[in-house]
Design a protein around this motif. Structure first.
Motif, mmCIF file in Angstrom:
data_model
loop_
_atom_site.group_PDB
_atom_site.id
_atom_site.type_symbol
_atom_site.label_atom_id
_atom_site.label_comp_id
_atom_site.label_asym_id
_atom_site.label_seq_id
_atom_site.Cartn_x
_atom_site.Cartn_y
_atom_site.Cartn_z
ATOM 1 N N ARG A 160 8.429 11.920 0.392
ATOM 2 C CA ARG A 160 7.603 11.782 1.591
ATOM 3 C C ARG A 160 6.363 12.651 1.406
ATOM 4 O O ARG A 160 6.471 13.857 1.141
ATOM 5 N N GLU A 161 5.185 12.068 1.541
ATOM 6 C CA GLU A 161 3.939 12.817 1.320
ATOM 7 C C GLU A 161 2.946 12.514 2.436
ATOM 8 O O GLU A 161 2.813 11.367 2.875
ATOM 9 N N LYS A 162 2.250 13.560 2.852
ATOM 10 C CA LYS A 162 1.277 13.420 3.936
ATOM 11 C C LYS A 162 0.040 12.678 3.443
ATOM 12 O O LYS A 162 -0.451 12.922 2.335
ATOM 13 N N THR A 163 -0.463 11.772 4.271
ATOM 14 C CA THR A 163 -1.687 11.033 3.978
ATOM 15 C C THR A 163 -2.639 11.190 5.152
ATOM 16 O O THR A 163 -2.313 11.829 6.162
ATOM 17 N N ALA A 164 -3.793 10.590 5.034
ATOM 18 C CA ALA A 164 -4.786 10.680 6.113
ATOM 19 C C ALA A 164 -4.294 9.991 7.383
ATOM 20 O O ALA A 164 -4.697 10.357 8.498
ATOM 21 N N LYS A 165 -3.402 9.008 7.244
ATOM 22 C CA LYS A 165 -2.950 8.234 8.399
ATOM 23 C C LYS A 165 -1.525 8.574 8.831
ATOM 24 O O LYS A 165 -1.021 7.970 9.780
#
Length: 394
Positions: free
Chosen positions: A138-143
């Motif tokens: 699980r990785e954070k993105t802009a959305k």
């Protein structure tokens, strides 16, 4: 079983720090060894250092990971900050954790990167042959978040919309994903007396909480009562009774209160509620909660100030519980801090970490990493002479 933990930018530890339970093949075998497929690991690790050096912060990552993996989804509000602090001089950077552990004979690796506001990445890997393959990433993105999984069937839509201050493991468990259950059980077996503010003291709330857990587990209750009487605290036994108390709003509630049973040499008997017992008796009672539970179920006990309010002669007795198979049938582990340097006479150099703070940054090292320190050296004498470091500068 925990193999090792590395962490970075967490409380007073700015740089990468490792807690390693692995032994290699050189150390002389001891009663505190766990042997699995030719590899050895420590059952017990002592953490020693001066006041303010960072000993408690050295243990906090394990307590924090337990809370985050198990309770962050249901135990915090959507807009609540994640309850930890980075190093004061690196608050702009994220913090990182990597835990390697064995569960039912399989090696796993859990990775977590986060700030106090949001998870940056979270992943769980399983060792297949000689490599680790991810179960989920699980990785954070802009959305929001991206999510990948192999054999961890959590909904992609739910995972990508999961709020930023919660663990995907905790969320999957709350949505009844069966594959999450073994990992929740593993993290729940990290028993500790540490909370985000530090060591949990033996105030009334702690005594009541531990009493309720003992009351719900008759086998543990019996072991606790026997142990308290063996500690020579003037007790014959301990009984726990359900009484009526009041919460903060004045509403009646049922509480569990321990009572100490006493007798004199001429046969006279009396009892005292534990709130009238000594601080040492209360402290021993609270301490036995996580220790006995760990010994019964397996896992790891993470104990800050094991020797606090206890006579030094009791520390070897507690360590012996982890040493022998009859009292530790599930190969439970223990890591603890203490201010009793005599513990250096009980353990070998690969079972002791020293912690020292230099230029506002805590550092930790295991004694067998020190060049020139022999296995037969008197660790206690060398430490008391200042030859090993991690002593107060007076």
């Amino acid at each position: 079983m925990i193999k090792n933990l590395s962490f970075k930018n967490f409380y007073s530890f700015a740089d990468e720090t490792v807690i390693d339970f692995g032994l290699g093949k050189k150390p002389t075998p001891s009663g505190y060894d766990i042997e699995i497929e030719g590899e050895r690991y420590n059952k017990a690790i002592a953490v020693v250092g001066a006041n303010g050096s960072g000993k408690t912060q050295f243990l906090k990552p394990l307590a924090f990971l337990r809370w985050f993996a198990c309770d962050s989804f249901l135990g915090s509000a959507p807009d609540q900050a994640i309850p930890f602090f980075p190093h004061q001089l690196k608050g702009y950077e994220s913090s990182f954790f990597e835990l390697e552990f064995m569960l039912k004979g399989v090696d796993y690796r859990y990775q977590l990167e986060l700030t106090t506001e949001a998870v940056v990445s979270e992943a769980l890997y399983e060792k297949t042959s000689s490599q680790f393959s991810y179960l989920f990433k699980r990785e954070k993105t802009a959305k929001g978040y991206s999510f990948k999984q192999k054999g961890f069937p959590f909904s992609k839509v739910q995972a990508e919309k999961l709020r930023s201050n919660a663990s995907l493991l905790a969320a999957a468990h709350s949505y009844d994903v069966a594959e999450a259950q073994p990992f929740i059980e593993f993290f729940n077996r990290i028993e500790s007396n540490i909370v985000s503010s530090g060591r949990r003291h033996f105030q009334q709330g702690a005594v009541i909480d531990v009493a309720e857990k003992f009351q719900q587990a008759p086998a543990l209750l019996e072991k606790m009562s026997d142990a308290m009487s063996q500690f020579d605290l003037g007790l014959n036994s301990v009984e726990i009774r359900k009484l009526v108390g009041h919460d903060d709003t004045g509403k009646e509630e049922q509480i569990f209160v321990p009572f100490g049973m006493h007798s004199t040499s001429d046969g006279q008997r009396f009892e005292l509620p534990f709130f009238e017992e000594s601080s040492g008796t209360q402290s021993a009672f609270v301490l036995l909660g996580p220790i006995l539970n760990t010994l019964q179920k397996g896992g790891i006990a993470v104990i800050d100030e094991l020797d606090n309010d206890l006579h030094p002669h009791l520390v070897p007795h507690l360590l012996e519980w982890f040493e022998f198979d009859h009292s530790n049938p599930h190969q439970a582990q223990l890591i603890f801090t203490c201010h009793t340097p005599e513990v250096l006479n009980l353990l070998q150099k690969h079972q002791v970490y020293l912690v020292e703070k230099r230029d506002q940054n805590s550092e930790a090292w295991r004694l067998d990493d020190m060049t020139g320190l022999r296995a037969d050296d008197n660790l206690y004498a060398k430490y008391m002479a200042g030859a090993l470091g991690a002593t107060p500068e007076l």
